[in-house]
Design a protein around this motif. Sequence first.
Motif, PDB file in Angstrom:
ATOM      1  N   GLU A 197      -8.102  -1.329  -4.411  1.00 43.96           N
ATOM      2  CA  GLU A 197      -8.587  -1.067  -3.052  1.00 43.96           C
ATOM      3  C   GLU A 197      -9.315  -2.266  -2.474  1.00 43.96           C
ATOM      4  O   GLU A 197      -9.377  -2.453  -1.250  1.00 43.96           O
ATOM      5  N   GLY A 231      -3.010   4.008  -5.816  1.00 45.30           N
ATOM      6  CA  GLY A 231      -4.299   4.683  -5.852  1.00 45.30           C
ATOM      7  C   GLY A 231      -4.532   5.481  -7.115  1.00 45.30           C
ATOM      8  O   GLY A 231      -5.569   6.133  -7.269  1.00 45.30           O
ATOM      9  N   ASP A 256       0.841  -1.193   0.000  1.00 47.64           N
ATOM     10  CA  ASP A 256       0.000   0.000   0.000  1.00 47.64           C
ATOM     11  C   ASP A 256       0.881   1.249   0.000  1.00 47.64           C
ATOM     12  O   ASP A 256       1.513   1.581   0.997  1.00 47.64           O
ATOM     13  N   ARG A 307      -0.375   4.368  -1.199  1.00 49.03           N
ATOM     14  CA  ARG A 307      -1.319   5.420  -1.573  1.00 49.03           C
ATOM     15  C   ARG A 307      -0.950   6.794  -1.021  1.00 49.03           C
ATOM     16  O   ARG A 307      -1.501   7.806  -1.473  1.00 49.03           O
TER      17      ARG A 307
END
Length: 228
Positions: free
Chosen positions: A197, A128, A91, A93
């Motif tokens: 996501e 993202g 992750d 983002r």
Amino acid sequence: MISWNKIVDLSHGLANGMSTLGGDLTAFWENQDFGPLERITGGRVSYRTRIMHMNEHTGTHLDAPSHFDREGTNVDEIPLEEIVVPGHLLDLRHKKPHDPIGPEDLALAVEASGKPLRPGTIVIAYTGQDVNWGVEGFKTERPYVTAEGGHFLVDQGVTFFGTDLIGIDNPDEYWDPTHIAFLKNNVPMVQQLNRLEELVGQEFIFIALPLAMSGGTACPVRAIALVE
């Protein structure tokens, strides 16, 4: 035995005139429409077909090592066992457009994921940016993985890499050193993934099957995740 509770489609759709990183034309047009054949046969038979014209590197696609390595593996030569694998999502983002993603960023994301890197999986850098796909400037207004970051993952034994980015390199580095870091070390890549996501905190099997095109340097794929 593999079991799953949900199938997540990780691909962007392909459409006539869609944008590609290299600016190549993507086109679909009618080859045979229902009407003419129906008229010729008096209604006995009618069918429709279309012609496709696109770069190998269109939309959600898999890069083979031969894309950057003269002696590298082509799309049709990649063993299925290397592209139907468990997934490991990192992750990232918090990274903004033009932010580099280097070894320290990747190491921290690995630690936060709660499991070590290992061969036989796909490591996915989730930024993202899939939500900006197709928006003006999305090709360059994005984070990027540095060449050092690519070598870090290769040195850790990573054998398959994926991301939601349309291009993984620094847009200002035309020589694409991050592509070189992966592909010249025989690590295929999948770019422009979508809906990542839905994989945060999940265990999943990743599948991205290209057409078995002889000599192919890449191929659009229908990438999916089987979520446990």
